[in-house]
Design a protein around this motif. Structure first.
Motif: not given
Length: 104
Positions: A22-30
C-alpha cells in the motif's frame, strides 16, 4: 510466552507486507510509516521468540504465518484470486506450521 510472541510477530509480518504494498514504493507516507513500525515490531518479536525456540522452527513458523496471512488478506480484501489450488497450498502451509509446533 515465546510462542505467543512468535504468533503475534507473524501477524505483524502480514501487516508490514500489506503496508509495503500500500505504500506504493514508499510514496504514501502513512502506509510507509505503518510498514516501518510493524516491520520493527515483527522483527523484535521474532528475535525475542528465538531466545527459546530453535531458529529453524521459529523462522519457519513466523514466515508461514506471514505468508498465509498476507495471501488471505490478498484474497479476501484485495481482489486476488481465491482459486482452489491456492487455498489448498495455504492449507499445506498451515499444516506445516502446525507440524513444526507439534514436533518442536
Amino acid at each position: 510466552m515465546a510462542w505467543i510472541v512468535l504468533v503475534l510477530s507473524g501477524l505483524l509480518e502480514t501487516a508490514w507486507a500489506i503496508a509495503l504494498d500500500r505504500s506504493a514504493g514508499f510514496t504514501r507516507p502513512v502506509a510507509s510509516v505503518i510498514f516501518v513500525i510493524t516491520l520493527v515490531l515483527s522483527m523484535a518479536g521474532l528475535a525475542y521468540a528465538l531466545r527459546e525456540i530453535p531458529v529453524g522452527t521459529g523462522y519457519a513458523v513466523w514466515v508461514g504465518i506471514g505468508v498465509t496471512g498476507t495471501a488471505l488478506v490478498g484474497m479476501l480484501a484485495l481482489g486476488e484470486s481465491a482459486s482452489l489450488p491456492r487455498i489448498l497450498c495455504l492449507v499445506l502451509v498451515v499444516a506445516g506450521v502446525i507440524g513444526l509446533k507439534v514436533y518442536h
